[in-house]
Scaffold this motif. Structure first.
Motif, PDB file in Angstrom:
ATOM      1  N   SER A   1      23.910  76.883  84.546  1.00 38.60           N
ATOM      2  CA  SER A   1      25.279  77.238  84.925  1.00 38.60           C
ATOM      3  C   SER A   1      25.706  76.473  86.174  1.00 38.60           C
ATOM      4  O   SER A   1      26.855  76.030  86.280  1.00 38.60           O
TER       5      SER A   1
ATOM      6  N   ILE B   1      26.627  72.884  85.207  1.00 33.62           N
ATOM      7  CA  ILE B   1      27.944  72.805  84.556  1.00 33.62           C
ATOM      8  C   ILE B   1      29.052  72.951  85.599  1.00 33.62           C
ATOM      9  O   ILE B   1      30.041  72.200  85.597  1.00 33.62           O
ATOM     10  N   PHE B   2      28.879  73.913  86.507  1.00 32.72           N
ATOM     11  CA  PHE B   2      29.879  74.090  87.562  1.00 32.72           C
ATOM     12  C   PHE B   2      30.009  72.827  88.405  1.00 32.72           C
ATOM     13  O   PHE B   2      31.134  72.385  88.709  1.00 32.72           O
TER      14      PHE B   2
ATOM     15  N   TRP C   1      33.474  79.747  87.387  1.00 31.25           N
ATOM     16  CA  TRP C   1      32.353  80.683  87.517  1.00 31.25           C
ATOM     17  C   TRP C   1      32.521  81.870  86.558  1.00 31.25           C
ATOM     18  O   TRP C   1      31.548  82.326  85.944  1.00 31.25           O
TER      19      TRP C   1
ATOM     20  N   LEU D   1      31.793  80.940  82.959  1.00 28.62           N
ATOM     21  CA  LEU D   1      30.349  80.799  82.809  1.00 28.62           C
ATOM     22  C   LEU D   1      29.656  82.162  82.792  1.00 28.62           C
ATOM     23  O   LEU D   1      28.706  82.387  82.027  1.00 28.62           O
TER      24      LEU D   1
ATOM     25  N   THR E   1      27.652  81.962  79.210  1.00 29.16           N
ATOM     26  CA  THR E   1      26.220  81.650  79.354  1.00 29.16           C
ATOM     27  C   THR E   1      25.513  82.541  80.372  1.00 29.16           C
ATOM     28  O   THR E   1      24.291  82.633  80.377  1.00 29.16           O
TER      29      THR E   1
ATOM     30  N   ILE F   1      25.510  83.573  84.738  1.00 28.79           N
ATOM     31  CA  ILE F   1      25.304  82.741  85.921  1.00 28.79           C
ATOM     32  C   ILE F   1      24.123  83.206  86.775  1.00 28.79           C
ATOM     33  O   ILE F   1      23.713  82.490  87.691  1.00 28.79           O
TER      34      ILE F   1
END
Length: 434
Positions: free
Chosen positions: A131, A134-135, A373, A376, A380, A382
């Motif tokens: 995560s 990706i962020f 955030w 996510l 998925t 975080i």
């Protein structure tokens, strides 16, 4: 411009690139030192990946978003195409003709990854690695170039009646990272054991020496961060910026030391270290505009604010393991507003423009980060599991330990018989070090 001056400018800018590059080592060392040993690999991994992600995204589209060209002057958004377009005329930069296009691109690219590096330390020890990656991709690839364009790329902040001023990024780099970190911390929550019965409990990092080394590497790198932002090798301008940067850092250390004595009755080294960084962040917005007294005042206030900030976030139950919010967000805002209070640009009009810039960049960066955030979090996830957090991210996310002799299984090492030396791990001691 003579060829000799062109070469001198280019060499100084390349030296500045090397120094800013070294800052990423400083961040990695500082953040890993302030984390527990069981999470060291995780912190180092994130810092090792942020720079490559920043450089690749900045190459593919970030540079063209941040510097889209004159057609987007005064705009909120601009984009001149994918890739890094080599301007006609070969290696001469269209934006900074004093040195090459390649040098210009690489200097700007080194700045790009810094914002996500700030976030890394603030969400340490409980963030899911996937995560965070990706962020970082979205934050560095989209948020940073957009707000950077608003000032440095000729966007709307640069066309206010009194243009917003941010010499090297107190707002555009440091507070952007701070806002992204704040959004992440709010949605992520504190580490297990940080707040007990409504009170904040200290969770010490595993290596104060590493953290100290990191701060001094960052201070060294700041000579390139601020000195390179002169965008030439002008001897007077560069020398002035380096002196003001150094004085603010020194004053920040003093401010952190004095405030920790006043509030904690202790000489807290971590507050002195964060005070140094606070002074550096505070002076970054106006290092080329300040005098000696101005720089010292800005540094002293920043060093004091960082201690108060740490206490404030603890009171608010916002868990920031490395003090990133206090250093980069609070002192980034302070340094930006200080441009309207001290130095050559001081005045009501400038202060109002600084407020507009802080507000606009803060609102966009926080909103962007919060949305990313949140998406996510509901998709998925975080945060790692409770077991993973308690046992450490190194073994669960990376299948390795930074210090196998401490974090790994018990071991026994026997030396040759004639030495008669046997070293055996003591489980209780191992537990204490973790």
């Amino acid at each position: 411009m003579s060829q000799e001056l062109f070469v001198v400018n280019n060499v100084w800018m390349m030296v500045s690139i090397f120094l800013v590059f070294a800052m990423h080592l400083g961040f990695a060392t500082l953040e890993s030192g302030l984390a527990r040993s069981k999470n060291t690999v995780n912190v180092l991994f994130k810092n090792s990946m942020i720079l490559p992600i920043g450089l690749i995204t900045y190459t593919l589209w970030g540079f063209s978003m941040m510097y889209p060209g004159e057609n987007f002057a005064g705009a909120l958004f601009g984009f001149s195409g994918f890739g890094i377009p080599l301007p006609e005329g070969g290696e001469t930069s269209a934006y900074n003709p004093g040195y090459t296009f390649w040098t210009d691109f690489l200097f700007q690219g080194m700045f790009a990854a810094t914002a996500a590096t700030i976030v890394s330390g603030a969400v340490a020890e409980r963030i899911k690695l996937s995560s965070f990656m990706i962020f970082s991709l979205l934050f560095v690839g989209l948020c940073y170039p957009i707000v950077g364009m608003w000032k440095w790329g000729g966007g709307f902040l640069n066309t206010l009646a009194t243009p917003f001023y941010d010499f090297a990024g107190s707002t555009i780099v440091h507070s952007v990272g701070g806002w992204g970190a704040l959004a992440g911390i709010i949605l992520l929550g504190p580490r297990i054991g940080k707040f007990v019965d409504g009170k904040a409990k200290p969770i010490p990092g595993h290596s104060i020496p590493l953290a100290t080394i990191g701060v001094f590497i960052l201070w060294l790198g700041w000579f390139g961060f601020n000195g390179g932002s002169v965008l030439s090798a002008d001897p007077g301008a560069v020398s002035r910026v380096l002196v003001m940067t150094t004085l603010a850092a020194a004053a920040g250390a003093v401010g952190g030391c004095l405030m920790s004595q006043i509030l904690f009755k202790a000489s807290d080294l971590t507050m002195v270290l964060n005070g140094i960084l606070a002074g550096l962040v505070g002076i970054t917005a106006g290092a080329d505009q300040m005098g000696v007294v101005d720089s010292v005042i800005i540094g002293l206030v920043a060093g004091s604010l960082v201690v108060v900030g740490v206490m404030l976030f603890d009171r608010l139950k916002i868990d920031d393991p490395v003090g990133a919010l206090s250093v980069h967000l609070i002192c980034g805002v302070w340094g930006t507003l200080a441009v309207g209070l001290f130095g050559k640009l001081a005045g009501t009009g400038q202060f109002v423009s600084q407020l507009i810039g802080v507000g606009a960049v803060g609102a966009f960066s926080f909103t962007f980060a919060f949305v990313v955030w949140f998406v996510l979090k509901v998709t998925t996830g975080i945060r790692v599991t409770e077991q993973e957090e308690l046992e450490g991210l190194d073994i669960h996310e990376h299948k390795m330990h930074a210090y196998p002799d401490i974090n790994g299984p018990a071991y026994e090492l026997s030396m040759p018989e004639k030495e008669e030396v046997v070293v055996t791990a003591v489980p209780g001691r191992v537990e204490a070090l973790v």
